[in-house]
Scaffold this motif. Structure first.
Motif, short mmCIF file in Angstrom:
data_model
loop_
_atom_site.label_atom_id
_atom_site.label_comp_id
_atom_site.label_asym_id
_atom_site.label_seq_id
_atom_site.Cartn_x
_atom_site.Cartn_y
_atom_site.Cartn_z
N CYS A 321 -78.45 79.17 -43.48
CA CYS A 321 -77.16 79.37 -42.82
C CYS A 321 -76.06 79.50 -43.88
O CYS A 321 -75.97 78.66 -44.79
N CYS A 324 -73.45 76.12 -43.11
CA CYS A 324 -73.84 74.73 -43.43
C CYS A 324 -74.88 74.66 -44.55
O CYS A 324 -75.16 73.57 -45.06
N GLY A 339 -72.34 80.07 -37.12
CA GLY A 339 -73.24 78.95 -37.39
C GLY A 339 -74.68 79.20 -36.98
O GLY A 339 -75.08 80.31 -36.65
N CYS A 340 -75.46 78.12 -36.99
CA CYS A 340 -76.89 78.20 -36.71
C CYS A 340 -77.25 77.15 -35.66
O CYS A 340 -76.38 76.56 -35.05
N CYS A 343 -75.48 73.87 -36.67
CA CYS A 343 -74.04 73.74 -36.89
C CYS A 343 -73.29 74.76 -36.04
O CYS A 343 -73.90 75.61 -35.41
ZN LIG Z 1 -75.59 76.15 -39.98
#
Ligand SMILES: [Zn+2]
Ligand SMILES: [Zn+2]
Ligand SMILES: [Zn+2]
Ligand SMILES: [Zn+2]
Length: 353
Positions: A321, A324, A339-340, A343
């Motif tokens: 990511c 993060c 995000g992923c 996060c």
């Molecule tokens: Zn992330």
């Protein structure tokens, strides 16, 4: 509001029961009622978050009308999207595909004639398809009610077990198909294949690898396919060879409850994990799961694939990511902004400020 929840759940069980009762004489209604039950269980789960979420347009929700049952409710798609976004407890990919498939079949049944009635070959095949569909739908629903959603349906665990018994009896309609496949199965076995009891229909026609094995098992009788881990049950009093279809599943022989940690140690003990170099930060021993949002539940297999010890998703790649820095499977594009699985990206960060 809990009385409304109980109403919906009781209705859902009622529809399930009807779908079993009607199978033989009114297969069309069996299909319609089975799907209605699925949708009601998903809505009941959503109702636990907030009553307005099960109304088609939550911004126009009127509580008095809701209590009277005078409202248009959200469909499966909206309900699942809301569960995923609001409660972070939506359906996994395979559950969504199965339930959505049942919805489409239900719609066909409502609008077109069906072939499941009568004594002909077509009717038998259609009946087998319905029973296989329902076995699979129940497999995923049962897994939700006794697994991820168990705490929300705690008062209904007994009813769920009772329904499980009834649903399993219903698969007797597949007996003839299984019998016809026995010669094929024996021939495939002779070539070195292995078969276990199918987690969905129960017949011993679920083709898997041997000993400790991670892969996609397929049932010749009902067509159910799912990533599985085959192993000898870790409960020493049982120790039977079993297929496990999720990190929190039970042993079908002895009822031992598994955990993702236990799954990982089975893989480790059997040398199924790729050895990683502790000194190399790029050589990951664990990653996050983009399918079930599990934290560090993904492990590298000796085959080069990545395997989630919680949802059993098998993936070829793990990505990083940009926001993060975490690693996980199913990494979306544009991770810096959105995000992923672990996060919320820059946009989520700005929202919190
Ligand atoms: Zn992330
Ligand atoms: Zn099966
Ligand atoms: Zn066992
Ligand atoms: Zn997972």
């Amino acid at each position: 509001m809990s009385e409304r929840f109980d109403d919906v759940v009781r209705n859902a069980f009622d529809f399930l029961g009807r779908s079993i009762d009607e199978l033989e004489k009114h297969p069309k209604y069996s299909v319609i009622h089975f799907y209605s039950a699925i949708e009601l269980f998903v809505k009941a789960r959503l109702l636990k978050e907030h009553w307005a979420l099960i109304v088609m347009k939550p911004d126009q929700a009127d509580k008095a009308k809701f209590m009277r049952g005078d409202f248009q409710s959200a469909g499966l798609k909206e309900a699942n999207e809301r569960l995923t976004k609001v409660a972070v407890d939506g359906l996994l990919d395979e559950e969504w595909k199965c339930f959505e498939g049942l919805r489409l079949v239900r719609n066909q049944m409502v609008h077109f004639a069906h072939a499941a009635q009568g004594d002909g070959d077509d009717a038998r095949k259609e009946m087998e398809r319905i029973v296989a569909d329902h076995a699979k739908g129940w497999f995923y629903l049962h897994r939700l009610l006794t697994g991820r959603w168990a705490k929300h349906f705690a008062d209904y665990q007994e009813a769920t077990q009772e329904m499980d018994g009834r649903m399993r009896k219903q698969t007797k309609y597949l007996e003839q198909k299984f019998q016809l496949l026995m010669a094929d199965i024996a021939a495939t076995k002779a070539k070195g294949s292995h078969f276990m009891d199918c987690p969905s229909c129960g017949f011993e026609s679920f083709e898997v690898g041997e000993a400790v094995w991670v892969g996609v098992g397929r049932c010749m009788t009902c067509g159910f396919a799912s990533p599985v881990l085959t192993l000898d049950c870790v409960n020493e009093d049982c120790a039977k060879p079993i297929p496990l279809v999720g990190g929190y599943e039970w042993c079908p022989e002895c009822g031992h409850k598994y955990t993702p940690e236990q799954v990982e140690s089975v893989l480790d003990d059997d040398d199924k994990l790729r050895r990683t170099d502790h000194h190399d930060p790029d050589d990951l021993s664990h990653a996050g799961c983009g399918n079930c949002d599990g934290y560090e539940t993904v492990v590298p297999l000796d085959t080069g694939d990545w395997f989630c010890t919680d949802c059993f998703d098998i993936e070829e790649h793990v990505g990083q990511c940009d926001w993060c820095g975490g690693n996980s499977t199913h990494m979306p594009e544009e991770t810096y902004l959105s995000g992923c699985s672990q996060c919320e990206g820059r946009l989520g960060h700005e929202k919190d400020d």
